[in-house]
Design a protein around this motif. Structure first.
Motif, PDB file in Angstrom:
ATOM      1  N   VAL A  18       1.420 -96.888 -46.876  1.00  0.00           N
ATOM      2  CA  VAL A  18       2.910 -96.686 -46.260  1.00  0.00           C
ATOM      3  C   VAL A  18       2.605 -96.202 -44.758  1.00  0.00           C
ATOM      4  O   VAL A  18       1.916 -95.529 -44.430  1.00  0.00           O
ATOM      5  CB  VAL A  18       3.509 -95.848 -47.114  1.00  0.00           C
ATOM      6  N   VAL A  19       3.425 -97.175 -44.002  1.00  0.00           N
ATOM      7  CA  VAL A  19       3.265 -96.947 -42.545  1.00  0.00           C
ATOM      8  C   VAL A  19       5.015 -96.278 -42.105  1.00  0.00           C
ATOM      9  O   VAL A  19       5.827 -97.188 -42.292  1.00  0.00           O
ATOM     10  CB  VAL A  19       2.924 -97.988 -41.597  1.00  0.00           C
ATOM     11  N   TYR A  20       5.208 -94.987 -41.853  1.00  0.00           N
ATOM     12  CA  TYR A  20       6.375 -94.604 -41.711  1.00  0.00           C
ATOM     13  C   TYR A  20       6.665 -94.766 -40.087  1.00  0.00           C
ATOM     14  O   TYR A  20       5.986 -94.370 -39.279  1.00  0.00           O
ATOM     15  CB  TYR A  20       6.691 -93.040 -42.074  1.00  0.00           C
ATOM     16  N   LEU A  21       7.832 -95.533 -39.755  1.00  0.00           N
ATOM     17  CA  LEU A  21       8.159 -95.999 -38.446  1.00  0.00           C
ATOM     18  C   LEU A  21       9.159 -95.368 -37.664  1.00  0.00           C
ATOM     19  O   LEU A  21      10.426 -95.160 -38.436  1.00  0.00           O
ATOM     20  CB  LEU A  21       8.323 -97.277 -38.484  1.00  0.00           C
ATOM     21  N   ASP A  22       9.086 -94.670 -36.494  1.00  0.00           N
ATOM     22  CA  ASP A  22      10.158 -94.111 -35.721  1.00  0.00           C
ATOM     23  C   ASP A  22      11.046 -95.381 -34.988  1.00  0.00           C
ATOM     24  O   ASP A  22      10.499 -96.585 -35.008  1.00  0.00           O
ATOM     25  CB  ASP A  22       9.607 -93.172 -34.851  1.00  0.00           C
ATOM     26  N   GLU A  23      12.260 -95.169 -34.617  1.00  0.00           N
ATOM     27  CA  GLU A  23      12.663 -96.086 -33.730  1.00  0.00           C
ATOM     28  C   GLU A  23      12.061 -96.776 -32.843  1.00  0.00           C
ATOM     29  O   GLU A  23      11.357 -96.132 -31.947  1.00  0.00           O
ATOM     30  CB  GLU A  23      14.119 -95.653 -33.325  1.00  0.00           C
ATOM     31  N   GLY A  24      12.110 -97.998 -32.771  1.00  0.00           N
ATOM     32  CA  GLY A  24      11.197 -98.919 -31.702  1.00  0.00           C
ATOM     33  C   GLY A  24      10.411-100.109 -32.029  1.00  0.00           C
ATOM     34  O   GLY A  24      10.739-100.528 -33.392  1.00  0.00           O
ATOM     35  N   THR A  25       9.792-100.629 -31.317  1.00  0.00           N
ATOM     36  CA  THR A  25       9.060-101.968 -31.537  1.00  0.00           C
ATOM     37  C   THR A  25       7.769-101.726 -31.930  1.00  0.00           C
ATOM     38  O   THR A  25       7.016-101.118 -31.174  1.00  0.00           O
ATOM     39  CB  THR A  25       9.415-103.107 -30.447  1.00  0.00           C
ATOM     40  N   ASN A  26       7.255-102.454 -32.785  1.00  0.00           N
ATOM     41  CA  ASN A  26       5.766-102.326 -33.457  1.00  0.00           C
ATOM     42  C   ASN A  26       5.202-103.762 -33.612  1.00  0.00           C
ATOM     43  O   ASN A  26       5.819-104.591 -33.950  1.00  0.00           O
ATOM     44  CB  ASN A  26       5.543-101.458 -34.629  1.00  0.00           C
ATOM     45  N   SER A  27       3.858-103.898 -33.359  1.00  0.00           N
ATOM     46  CA  SER A  27       3.206-105.236 -33.796  1.00  0.00           C
ATOM     47  C   SER A  27       2.070-104.769 -34.836  1.00  0.00           C
ATOM     48  O   SER A  27       1.367-104.036 -34.662  1.00  0.00           O
ATOM     49  CB  SER A  27       2.652-105.896 -32.548  1.00  0.00           C
ATOM     50  N   ASP A  49      16.177 -84.282 -43.756  1.00  0.00           N
ATOM     51  CA  ASP A  49      15.006 -83.628 -42.984  1.00  0.00           C
ATOM     52  C   ASP A  49      14.235 -84.329 -42.329  1.00  0.00           C
ATOM     53  O   ASP A  49      13.123 -83.748 -41.593  1.00  0.00           O
ATOM     54  CB  ASP A  49      14.414 -82.466 -44.026  1.00  0.00           C
ATOM     55  N   LEU A  50      13.907 -85.721 -42.397  1.00  0.00           N
ATOM     56  CA  LEU A  50      13.295 -86.551 -41.477  1.00  0.00           C
ATOM     57  C   LEU A  50      13.836 -86.778 -40.131  1.00  0.00           C
ATOM     58  O   LEU A  50      13.170 -87.004 -39.267  1.00  0.00           O
ATOM     59  CB  LEU A  50      13.223 -87.924 -42.037  1.00  0.00           C
ATOM     60  N   VAL A  87       8.067 -98.516 -43.738  1.00  0.00           N
ATOM     61  CA  VAL A  87       9.203 -97.723 -44.086  1.00  0.00           C
ATOM     62  C   VAL A  87      10.014 -97.089 -42.950  1.00  0.00           C
ATOM     63  O   VAL A  87       9.298 -96.546 -41.775  1.00  0.00           O
ATOM     64  CB  VAL A  87       8.728 -96.764 -44.883  1.00  0.00           C
ATOM     65  N   ILE A  88      11.418 -96.981 -42.990  1.00  0.00           N
ATOM     66  CA  ILE A  88      12.170 -96.107 -42.095  1.00  0.00           C
ATOM     67  C   ILE A  88      12.851 -95.392 -42.927  1.00  0.00           C
ATOM     68  O   ILE A  88      13.033 -95.330 -43.926  1.00  0.00           O
ATOM     69  CB  ILE A  88      13.031 -97.121 -41.082  1.00  0.00           C
ATOM     70  N   ALA A  89      13.532 -94.419 -42.209  1.00  0.00           N
ATOM     71  CA  ALA A  89      14.513 -93.521 -42.781  1.00  0.00           C
ATOM     72  C   ALA A  89      16.016 -93.933 -42.949  1.00  0.00           C
ATOM     73  O   ALA A  89      16.337 -94.900 -42.351  1.00  0.00           O
ATOM     74  CB  ALA A  89      14.395 -92.156 -42.146  1.00  0.00           C
ATOM     75  N   GLY A  90      16.778 -93.315 -43.905  1.00  0.00           N
ATOM     76  CA  GLY A  90      17.909 -93.732 -43.771  1.00  0.00           C
ATOM     77  C   GLY A  90      19.053 -92.424 -43.719  1.00  0.00           C
ATOM     78  O   GLY A  90      18.332 -91.332 -43.420  1.00  0.00           O
ATOM     79  N   ASN A  91      20.258 -92.424 -43.615  1.00  0.00           N
ATOM     80  CA  ASN A  91      21.085 -91.232 -43.470  1.00  0.00           C
ATOM     81  C   ASN A  91      21.133 -90.185 -44.591  1.00  0.00           C
ATOM     82  O   ASN A  91      21.136 -88.918 -44.171  1.00  0.00           O
ATOM     83  CB  ASN A  91      22.636 -91.803 -43.141  1.00  0.00           C
TER      84      ASN A  91
END
Length: 288
Positions: free
Chosen positions: A99-108, A63-64, A55-59
């Motif tokens: 659920v895994v909340y992801l910040d900007e970047g690359t993950n494996s 508050d995230l 999961v990522i956030a959106g505009n």
């Protein structure tokens, strides 16, 4: 893979989706944030039959975005609301839901079927009406300075990797000219298109522009490279791909040659949850 976007404005019934190895949510979990709304979003995701939900956030998930939230406190808002929102998205409730909340970047991630998923994510979109996770239109968030067009300035902290390093790119917003048309014109990001051309992932999923919901298969080799370098998407070679949900999309994905581009917005332009999720079969390499 099962993926959706923009579920926050309405609660779409996702509990009848087929089982998937991975669920991708491209942002806008809520209408404008709030811990109780995030809890509802996590519970909605928990109803989907998949062990891993990225999961990522959106505009709209105000508050995230700590930087945005700290500078936009209205009456009744608290700086601690960000911490509470993050606790919902990364705490016990989210973990129990897969659920895994992801910040900007690359993950494996190594999936239960033995495949390895390399994914780049970013919640950021071009600034519009002072929402969260925004960058200015002359700023390039996705390319290093050497790859940034002359009319932009690279601000990339986590640029999209070059070809061969990611299978999937998940952003909240679309690239320029790709499933991005709305009443304001083409609202996608040209610098994101430049980065996607450089990375050539098997799949790029996004949302944000509800009117653009759908999918196309881009053929990079058949597209005009000069137009790509100038972010002129009208000369891209593309084929419309119908949503066959609940059956999966099983196109021929050729690394470096073709990319499936999906605008997975659940809501239409009137914010009604009329669009089905997407289910895609994606062939990944085995984990080492």
């Amino acid at each position: 893979m099962n993926f959706v976007d923009d579920t926050g404005l309405n609660h779409h019934p996702l509990n009848h989706t087929p089982r998937a190895d991975v669920v991708l949510h491209c942002g806008d979990l809520t209408h404008c944030g709030g811990a109780s709304s995030y809890r509802k979003a996590v519970k909605l995701l928990a109803s989907i039959d998949a062990k891993l939900k990225l999961v990522i956030a959106g505009n709209h998930d105000l508050d995230l975005d700590k930087e945005f939230w700290d500078t936009h406190l209205d009456e009744g808002d608290e700086a601690e609301d960000h911490d509470e929102a993050m606790e919902v998205m990364k705490g016990n409730l989210a973990q129990e839901a897969g659920v895994v909340y992801l910040d900007e970047g690359t993950n494996s991630f190594t999936l239960d079927n033995g495949a390895q998923l390399n994914i780049y994510v970013s919640p950021y979109t071009p600034a519009f009406n002072d929402w969260a996770f925004a960058y200015e239109h002359h700023e390039d968030r996705f390319n290093q300075a050497r790859d940034t067009p002359q009319d932009s300035i690279s601000i990339a902290r986590n640029p999209i990797p070059d070809f061969g390093h990611v299978d999937v790119v998940m952003t909240h917003g679309p690239p320029k000219g790709i499933l991005d048309h709305c009443r304001h014109g083409n609202a996608g990001c040209p610098n994101l298109l430049q980065a996607i051309n450089r990375a050539k992932p098997l799949l790029h999923c996004f949302g944000h522009i509800h009117e653009g919901a759908g999918a196309v298969l881009l053929d990079w080799k058949a597209s005009d490279q000069a137009s790509l370098e100038q972010a002129l998407p009208e000369n891209l070679s593309r084929i419309d791909v119908p949503n066959q949900f609940p059956a999966p999309v099983s196109q021929e994905f050729i690394r470096g040659s073709k990319s499936l581009m999906v605008n997975a917005a659940i809501n239409d332009g009137a914010n009604s949850p009329v669009n089905a999720p997407w289910l895609v079969d994606l062939l990944l390499t085995p984990a080492v």
